[in-house]
Design an enzyme around this catalytic site. Structure first.
Site, PDB file in Angstrom:
ATOM      1  N   HIS A   1      -2.599  -2.958   5.019  1.00 47.57           N
ATOM      2  CA  HIS A   1      -2.732  -1.687   4.314  1.00 47.57           C
ATOM      3  C   HIS A   1      -4.173  -1.184   4.441  1.00 47.57           C
ATOM      4  O   HIS A   1      -5.099  -1.981   4.640  1.00 47.57           O
ATOM      5  CB  HIS A   1      -2.459  -1.838   2.811  1.00 47.57           C
TER       6      HIS A   1
ATOM      7  N   THR B   1      -6.730   1.057   1.722  1.00 47.62           N
ATOM      8  CA  THR B   1      -6.677   1.437   0.311  1.00 47.62           C
ATOM      9  C   THR B   1      -6.657   2.943   0.109  1.00 47.62           C
ATOM     10  O   THR B   1      -6.128   3.428  -0.895  1.00 47.62           O
ATOM     11  CB  THR B   1      -7.905   0.878  -0.424  1.00 47.62           C
TER      12      THR B   1
ATOM     13  N   GLU C   1      -5.037  -5.643   1.700  1.00 48.91           N
ATOM     14  CA  GLU C   1      -5.594  -4.301   1.560  1.00 48.91           C
ATOM     15  C   GLU C   1      -7.009  -4.282   2.139  1.00 48.91           C
ATOM     16  O   GLU C   1      -7.815  -5.184   1.862  1.00 48.91           O
ATOM     17  CB  GLU C   1      -5.638  -3.877   0.091  1.00 48.91           C
TER      18      GLU C   1
ATOM     19  N   HIS D   1       1.948  -0.970   6.597  1.00 49.23           N
ATOM     20  CA  HIS D   1       2.718  -0.358   5.519  1.00 49.23           C
ATOM     21  C   HIS D   1       3.584   0.777   6.050  1.00 49.23           C
ATOM     22  O   HIS D   1       4.712   1.000   5.589  1.00 49.23           O
ATOM     23  CB  HIS D   1       1.749   0.144   4.444  1.00 49.23           C
TER      24      HIS D   1
ATOM     25  N   ASP E   1      -0.443   4.160   6.343  1.00 51.96           N
ATOM     26  CA  ASP E   1      -1.474   3.135   6.522  1.00 51.96           C
ATOM     27  C   ASP E   1      -0.908   1.925   7.269  1.00 51.96           C
ATOM     28  O   ASP E   1       0.298   1.671   7.194  1.00 51.96           O
ATOM     29  CB  ASP E   1      -2.063   2.719   5.164  1.00 51.96           C
TER      30      ASP E   1
END
Length: 835
Positions: A55, A57, A128, A186, A196
């Site tokens: 991912h 953020t 992340e 993601h 992302d």
């Protein structure tokens, strides 16, 4: 014991030391007094973690902690990698932060799917990475479908990626069930919600470090070459994406969910080409990945591709060489022993042009044969017993119209074969065209006089008996600037200038596509439309046949302005998004008249027919016609959305000066108010269907349209390519009822259509017109085609009484019948027409 101490740690974090001390003795007693058991390990198990999800953020470190760590955020991940270039990060060196133990469930995936699993929070580890793209949302009026935001994606810091690689290698070592294809983003697991980690994420670098999947370049090159020759249909591409792991419904349509998945795949594997389209390079990359990681599943996909390539509607017969006449003969030596001879078994007719034509000959174990064209024997005795194809000119023996060929006295071995074929006639090359003594001065004077007095411009091509006898340009491709003032240096009109064909799209794109599908046996025009579009149902839709739409007998009104929020039906029938427009057209658009009413010309009919072509072929309409109709004929100027396909604005004739205002009668929130040049004018096509529609959107020039006209005059083929058979053409270009002004798609010269076809067109003539100023005419009886393309709407608006008009419409050159009449008079009075 380990589980007990884990529980104590949780209690300490949640309630503090007092509660923990109070319960410590109870926990210890409970843990130490567990029942003893004997282990009997089973071989039927696997690891919980099946995938690793990356991912970004999208916010800075401080906000990331707020959302991922503090209570109330509702989301989390197993790890967080900060960014040095972040004012909210308090340290000098970045380090990997562990937020949730890998044995526990982090809330990072949300509604998700990958390789047969949904709700991936239960079976994945999430990482992340602090990275902050800048995205611009487009403001749209209430009720508009918002397009995807425009995002500028920054690079990831090298230190971040180094830490990520080390962390991922450790995770993979601890979780051996994470396969290379299960290291994903993601956007891969939630393509309609997320983008992302974005197109700047270095997937290839991770692969080189042993993390994730990547393809072999040689395999991509192999499939790219295959697909450039025969593109895979959209349904197959959806199956391939599903096989790799994506959650995609197999609809056979380029709907929103398919575009979202394509975009996610492209951001992962072809980040330099994120266009959300099923292009051949994307398909080649996907198949290369399947070859590497899913070879068994690929076998079925390749088998389907091979069958589809040969048998399906998306494989146009025009791609494969197909001549108008193909003949296979055996030798005569062992035959006719009883002395009887059949005089019709080796005699054929073919369409030809005087002084042109070729014969393609291939023979095996044949010594000689008599080949006679129009009563003249060919002197080709040295051409037999060659297994390779030989091409022989028959130009000295051909004539205009019907020609004859017969084959006698085939000699050779008993198993010998002789194959002969004759291609369809082609247009005489442009550099050799001449008027053939036809005097076109009257039509030249008409248009030139109007240009001198304000008519913007036009191009004109006349094709007669297989030759271009006129090819002219008049006036200007563009005279006016965006503000409406005259250009200091106007752009001259060229014979090669491309035009927005407007409603000529209905016939040269949609109708020709349907004719091909009918000829190939993939479509029955008398069948209900719902037979092919199941969702087209209710309110009488089940009673509408495809022929009803083609003949404008369906009962739809002339148009519904879906692109305007204040259309007569309001927000319920408002759309500037193709997926929503498709839904409205097939499920919600009401009929204005009964099915048995008189013909009511309607754009709606062909908007729906365009969707029909897409459903049957599994391809977007533009891709189908450009790949399977125009490309085999080398028609480089005929396409949808030409500015997106690397064409320059200067190639095109301009249309209305003030965008889409239609002489001031139309206005809506995001209307274009600049001179349209290379963009389709029609609002329904541009706004509601993103430029690709069955009723409008096609661009072309007189040269390309002349080839399509010649194909129609040939009965469905051109050169070595056949699109449809002569019976299909006859069916589409004749009225179904004596009073009809339309055949199947085509406007007919019969029934007082002189405003279009002029005074002299034969009862066999057909063609179409377009709002922007385009008119086409094909007259098989005279072997004549006229292509007249003007930009008459590229003119100021004038007021007559209470009505506003385009100045260009007032000229005699704007009335197509005038131009057609003068062309017919020139031809009918010429020497060549009487020979």
């Amino acid at each position: 014991m380990k589980a007990c101490f884990t529980l104590m740690n949780r209690l300490t974090r949640q309630f503090g030391n007092i509660v923990c001390i109070f319960t410590l003795s109870v926990l210890i007693i409970s843990c130490t007094s567990s029942s003893h058991f004997t282990e009997l390990p089973s071989s039927n198990y696997s690891y919980r973690v099946k995938s690793l999800v990356m991912h970004f953020t999208a916010v800075n470190y401080q906000d990331s902690v707020k959302f991922l760590v503090n209570e109330g955020g509702g989301v989390s991940s197993h790890y967080l990698i900060p960014q040095l270039n972040d004012d909210s990060y308090p340290k000098d060196n970045i380090e990997v932060l562990k937020l949730v133990d890998e044995t526990e469930r982090a809330w990072h995936a949300g509604v998700s799917y990958w390789q047969g699993r949904s709700g991936l929070n239960d079976s994945s580890i999430g990482i992340e990475i602090v990275n902050m793209p800048e995205c611009i949302e487009q403001d749209v009026p209430p009720g508009f479908i918002k397009p995807k935001p425009l995002c500028i994606f920054p690079e990831f810091e090298s230190k971040q990626i180094d830490l990520l690689i080390a962390l991922s290698q450790d995770i993979l070592a601890r979780n051996p069930d994470i396969t290379p294809t299960a290291v994903i983003g993601h956007s891969d697991i939630a393509p309609s919600r997320k983008n992302d980690p974005g197109p700047r994420f270095p997937w290839q670098k991770l692969y080189e470090a042993g993390i994730g999947a990547w393809y072999e370049k040689d395999a991509v090159a192999k499939y790219w070459q295959i697909f450039n020759e025969h593109p895979p249909h959209l349904g197959l591409l959806q199956r391939a994406l599903y096989t790799y792991g994506y959650g995609i419904n197999l609809t056979g349509e380029l709907d929103k969910q398919t575009q979202d998945v394509l975009g996610a795949f492209q951001m992962h594997f072809v980040p330099w080409q994120v266009n959300y389209n099923p292009d051949n390079s994307t398909a080649a990359t996907l198949f290369a990945l399947l070859e590497k990681y899913f070879p068994e599943q690929l076998t079925d996909l390749v088998e389907e591709y091979s069958k589809h390539k040969v048998n399906s509607a998306t494989e146009s017969a025009a791609i494969r060489p197909k001549n108008q006449l193909n003949m296979l003969f055996l030798n005569d030596s062992p035959a006719n022993k009883n002395g009887k001879r059949l005089y019709n078994d080796k005699r054929y007719s073919f369409l030809g042009l005087a002084n042109t034509g070729t014969l393609i000959l291939q023979s095996e174990n044949i010594e000689s044969a008599d080949i006679i064209i129009n009563g003249q024997k060919l002197n080709i005795s040295d051409r037999f017993n060659h297994q390779e194809q030989l091409v022989y000119s028959i130009a000295r023996r051909t004539r205009n119209g019907i020609n004859t060929i017969k084959v006698n006295n085939i000699k050779g071995a008993e198993n010998g074969t002789l194959t002969l074929s004759i291609p369809y006639p082609e247009i005489t090359p442009l550099d050799t065209f001449a008027s053939n003594g036809i005097d076109f001065s009257a039509v030249d004077s008409l248009i030139e006089h109007d240009v001198e007095n304000g008519f913007p411009g036009a191009t004109l091509l006349v094709l007669y008996q297989g030759k271009i006898v006129k090819r002219s340009a008049y006036g200007y491709a563009r005279k006016y600037a965006d503000g409406g003032e005259l250009l200091t240096i106007p752009e001259p009109m060229l014979a090669s200038t491309q035009f927005d064909l407007a409603s000529n799209t209905k016939v040269f794109a949609t109708t020709m596509a349907i004719m091909k599908l009918v000829s190939d046996g993939h479509l029955d025009v008398d069948a209900p439309l719902s037979q092919y579009l199941e969702e087209y149902s209710g309110a009488g839709r089940e009673t509408r046949s495809i022929a009803d739409l083609l003949t404008h007998s369906s009962g739809y009104n002339s148009e519904v302005q879906l692109f305007k929020l204040d259309n007569p039906f309001g927000e319920a029938l408002y759309s500037q998004d193709k997926a929503l427009t498709r839904d409205i057209l097939l499920k919600k658009l009401p009929f204005a008249h009964t099915k048995d009413s008189a013909q009511q010309y309607s754009d709606t009919n062909f908007m729906i027919l365009g969707l029909l072509v897409e459903r049957i072929t599994g391809m977007p309409l533009d891709e189908y016609v450009e790949t399977h109709i125009y490309k085999p004929l080398n028609l480089a100027a005929t396409m949808y959305n030409p500015l997106q396909k690397r064409q320059q604005k200067s190639f095109f004739a301009a249309t209305e000066i003030k965008g889409n205002t239609r002489a001031g009668e139309v206005d809506f929130a995001n209307i274009r108010k600049y001179v349209l040049q290379g963009e389709v004018h029609d609002e329904k096509a541009y706004y509601s269907l993103q430029g690709v529609a069955g009723h409008a959107g096609l661009f072309s020039n007189v040269d390309d349209l002349a080839v399509l006209a010649k194909l129609l005059l040939n009965g469905g083929g051109y050169g070595m390519h056949a699109l449809f058979d002569a019976n299909t053409l006859k069916r589409f270009t004749h009225p179904r009822h004596s009073e009809d002004s339309f055949g199947l798609g085509w406007r007919l010269a019969a029934n007082d259509n002189k405003w279009h076809f002029g005074a002299y067109a034969s009862e066999q003539a057909f063609g179409h017109t377009g709002w922007t100023g385009t008119a086409t005419l094909i007259d098989p009886k005279l072997d004549l085609a006229v292509i007249y393309l003007s930009n008459k709407k590229h003119s100021p608006v004038i007021k007559q009484g209470e009505k506003l008009y385009f100045e260009g419409d007032k000229f005699d050159s704007a009335r197509y019948g005038n131009v057609m009449t003068l062309i017919y008079e020139a031809i009918l009075s010429s020497k060549s027409s009487n020979e």
